[in-house]
Design a protein around this motif. Structure first.
Motif, PDB file in Angstrom:
ATOM      1  N   ALA A  80       0.877  -1.177   0.000  1.00  0.00           N
ATOM      2  CA  ALA A  80       0.000   0.000   0.000  1.00  0.00           C
ATOM      3  C   ALA A  80       0.912   1.224   0.000  1.00  0.00           C
ATOM      4  O   ALA A  80       1.705   1.425   0.922  1.00  0.00           O
ATOM      5  CB  ALA A  80      -0.884  -0.012   1.245  1.00  0.00           C
ATOM      6  N   CYS A  81       0.831   2.017  -1.058  1.00  0.00           N
ATOM      7  CA  CYS A  81       1.737   3.156  -1.204  1.00  0.00           C
ATOM      8  C   CYS A  81       1.076   4.443  -0.724  1.00  0.00           C
ATOM      9  O   CYS A  81      -0.154   4.556  -0.737  1.00  0.00           O
ATOM     10  CB  CYS A  81       2.112   3.328  -2.675  1.00  0.00           C
ATOM     11  N   GLY A  82       1.886   5.404  -0.353  1.00  0.00           N
ATOM     12  CA  GLY A  82       1.361   6.727  -0.009  1.00  0.00           C
ATOM     13  C   GLY A  82       0.828   7.393  -1.275  1.00  0.00           C
ATOM     14  O   GLY A  82       1.286   7.096  -2.385  1.00  0.00           O
ATOM     15  N   GLY A  83      -0.138   8.288  -1.097  1.00  0.00           N
ATOM     16  CA  GLY A  83      -0.814   8.895  -2.243  1.00  0.00           C
ATOM     17  C   GLY A  83       0.081   9.657  -3.211  1.00  0.00           C
ATOM     18  O   GLY A  83      -0.250   9.814  -4.384  1.00  0.00           O
ATOM     19  N   GLY A  84       1.242  10.105  -2.726  1.00  0.00           N
ATOM     20  CA  GLY A  84       2.086  10.939  -3.587  1.00  0.00           C
ATOM     21  C   GLY A  84       3.222  10.172  -4.244  1.00  0.00           C
ATOM     22  O   GLY A  84       4.069  10.760  -4.928  1.00  0.00           O
TER      23      GLY A  84
END
Ligand code: S3P
Length: 181
Positions: free
Chosen positions: A75-79
């Motif tokens: 799960a990656c950060g939005g940026g």
């Protein structure tokens, strides 16, 4: 190869990622959590004391590290998509899937959160609209996209299971999807 969940804040990457990993019997990793562990500070503190560019540097370093693993749901950060190298890393080491939601839904889902420095502004609604517009071309880089606005976590996971059904558990790091095709 890994599965990378990208998308705007509040689109469900972490909750969906955790469930997807359970169903596939893969490992789950939340990149934001990894950053906090590595830096021994929460994201708000990192942004406040060292700024966004410093955060992005650690984010990139840890993504690169995770990309050497196999059978991880990340799960990656939005940026994360803002850096072209990150997109390349994700595509070369796995499948990049974007979760989305409408601006209204994102506002609702993130309203109670105090851990997202980019939304700690006077007018989060305006900020969400601005960032969504600015980031749209980056999120469009994903191979698949799922609009999660009206879906439960379970429903999104079921869609993801279908999308990723053809991915076989890999045994080699940097397993190439091209080689599998
Ligand atoms: C960010 C999203 C956050 C976190 C940081 C920056 C962004 O992750 O990485 O606050 O730039 O969109 P989530 O998308 O998991 O909230």
């Amino acid at each position: 190869m890994n599965i990378y969940l990208v998308g705007f804040m509040g689109t469900g990457k972490s909750s969906v990622g955790k469930e997807l990993a359970k169903k596939k019997k893969w490992q789950f990793i939340d990149l934001d959590e990894l950053i906090e562990l590595q830096d021994r500070r929460n994201i708000s503190d990192i942004f406040a004391k060292d700024g966004e560019p410093y955060f992005r540097k650690i984010e990139k370093k840890l993504l690169l590290k995770v990309s050497k693993e196999v059978n991880f749901v990340v799960a990656c950060g939005g940026g994360i998509v803002l850096d072209k190298d990150n997109i390349k890393i994700m595509k070369e080491s796995g499948m990049m899937i974007c979760l989305s939601a409408t601006a209204d839904e994102i506002l609702k889902r993130t309203a109670a959160s105090i851990h997202r420095p980019l939304l700690q502004v006077a007018n989060p609604e305006k900020q969400i609209a601005h960032l969504l517009k600015m980031r749209a071309p980056y999120y469009a880089e994903a191979e698949k996209a799922i609009d999660t606005t009206n879906l439960s976590v379970k429903e999104v996971v079921n869609k993801l299971l279908k999308i990723t059904a053809k991915i076989n558990p890999s045994t080699l790091p940097n397993y190439s999807r091209k080689a599998q095709d």
